[in-house]
Design a protein around this motif. Structure first.
Motif, PDB file in Angstrom:
ATOM      1  N   ILE A  40       0.687  -1.227   0.165  1.00 27.54           N
ATOM      2  CA  ILE A  40       0.071   0.020   0.078  1.00 27.54           C
ATOM      3  C   ILE A  40       0.950   1.253   0.145  1.00 27.54           C
ATOM      4  N   TRP A  41       1.867   1.419   1.024  1.00 26.54           N
ATOM      5  CA  TRP A  41       2.920   2.545   0.811  1.00 26.54           C
ATOM      6  C   TRP A  41       3.606   2.758  -0.428  1.00 26.54           C
ATOM      7  N   ALA A  42       4.121   1.692  -1.053  1.00 21.26           N
ATOM      8  CA  ALA A  42       4.531   1.774  -2.653  1.00 21.26           C
ATOM      9  C   ALA A  42       3.561   2.395  -3.650  1.00 21.26           C
ATOM     10  N   ILE A  43       2.489   1.719  -3.556  1.00 18.02           N
ATOM     11  CA  ILE A  43       1.461   2.105  -4.631  1.00 18.02           C
ATOM     12  C   ILE A  43       0.915   3.563  -4.244  1.00 18.02           C
ATOM     13  N   THR A  44       0.783   3.883  -2.797  1.00 29.46           N
ATOM     14  CA  THR A  44       0.531   5.192  -2.708  1.00 29.46           C
ATOM     15  C   THR A  44       1.450   6.398  -2.970  1.00 29.46           C
ATOM     16  N   GLY A  45       2.558   6.083  -2.603  1.00 27.87           N
ATOM     17  CA  GLY A  45       4.046   6.728  -3.069  1.00 27.87           C
ATOM     18  C   GLY A  45       4.160   6.907  -4.478  1.00 27.87           C
ATOM     19  N   ALA A  46       3.838   5.888  -5.299  1.00 28.17           N
ATOM     20  CA  ALA A  46       3.992   6.090  -6.770  1.00 28.17           C
ATOM     21  C   ALA A  46       2.849   6.879  -7.141  1.00 28.17           C
ATOM     22  N   SER A  47       1.703   6.734  -6.694  1.00 31.42           N
ATOM     23  CA  SER A  47       0.763   7.521  -7.183  1.00 31.42           C
ATOM     24  C   SER A  47       0.665   9.041  -7.090  1.00 31.42           C
ATOM     25  N   THR A  48       1.506   9.433  -6.277  1.00 32.24           N
ATOM     26  CA  THR A  48       1.248  10.933  -5.800  1.00 32.24           C
ATOM     27  C   THR A  48       2.172  11.705  -6.823  1.00 32.24           C
ATOM     28  N   GLY A  49       2.894  11.237  -7.802  1.00 32.01           N
ATOM     29  CA  GLY A  49       3.387  12.189  -8.532  1.00 32.01           C
ATOM     30  C   GLY A  49       2.269  12.586  -9.691  1.00 32.01           C
ATOM     31  N   LYS A  50       2.568  14.178 -10.005  1.00 32.66           N
ATOM     32  CA  LYS A  50       1.538  14.762 -10.869  1.00 32.66           C
ATOM     33  C   LYS A  50       2.398  14.738 -12.470  1.00 32.66           C
ATOM     34  N   ILE A  77      11.433   2.723  -0.504  1.00 32.70           N
ATOM     35  CA  ILE A  77      10.423   1.916   0.030  1.00 32.70           C
ATOM     36  C   ILE A  77      10.460   0.554  -0.375  1.00 32.70           C
ATOM     37  N   ILE A  78      10.828   0.347  -1.665  1.00 30.69           N
ATOM     38  CA  ILE A  78      11.059  -0.956  -2.149  1.00 30.69           C
ATOM     39  C   ILE A  78      12.438  -1.875  -1.507  1.00 30.69           C
TER      40      ILE A  78
END
Length: 142
Positions: A40-50, A77-78
């Motif tokens: 969840i942390w990795a997906i959330t971190g990756a999806s914050t980019g605009k 994170i990975i």
């Protein structure tokens, strides 16, 4: 009928499924929860980019720097995820309980139990296969 099982047989006999969830050790659930949190942390971190589409000059530079920072953060994170899995996996293997299965009924119990509490199978009566050379003078056990 199948072949008879020995008391040292490592494969557990097939037992009917009773519980809704597997009867795993508590530490196994901790590892599963850790992996879920890290995912969840990795997906959330990756999806914050605009998106930097349509930007020019300083705003474009700042946006690109933010994307690089997001990539570095997700990479860390990975890396933390992999190191955590290695550490937790090693601890899981080290703390593995010493259990055995009853060859008569399939009940799982501690190794120090001499008799199965379910069916009464006596482990003291079972002949354990001897290793070649063990117990002889000059051998590993003698």
């Amino acid at each position: 009928m199948g072949s008879p099982r020995s008391a040292n047989d490592a494969s557990p006999p097939v037992k009917p499924h009773r519980a809704r969830f597997p009867r795993w050790r508590a530490f196994t659930w901790v590892i599963l929860a850790f992996n879920l949190v890290m995912l969840i942390w990795a997906i959330t971190g990756a999806s914050t980019g605009k998106s930097c589409k349509g930007l020019v000059g300083d705003p474009l530079t700042q946006c690109q720097a933010g994307q690089v920072g997001t990539g570095i953060g997700v990479g860390l994170i990975i890396l933390l995820w992999a190191l955590g899995d290695i550490i937790l996996g090693t601890l899981w293997l080290i703390t593995r309980p010493h259990r055995r299965y009853c060859p008569a009924c399939g009940n799982q119990m501690r190794r120090d139990v001499a008799q199965c509490p379910d069916c009464g199978f006596d482990f003291r009566q079972v002949q354990t296969p001897s290793r070649p050379g063990w117990g002889r003078p000059g051998g590993p056990g003698g």
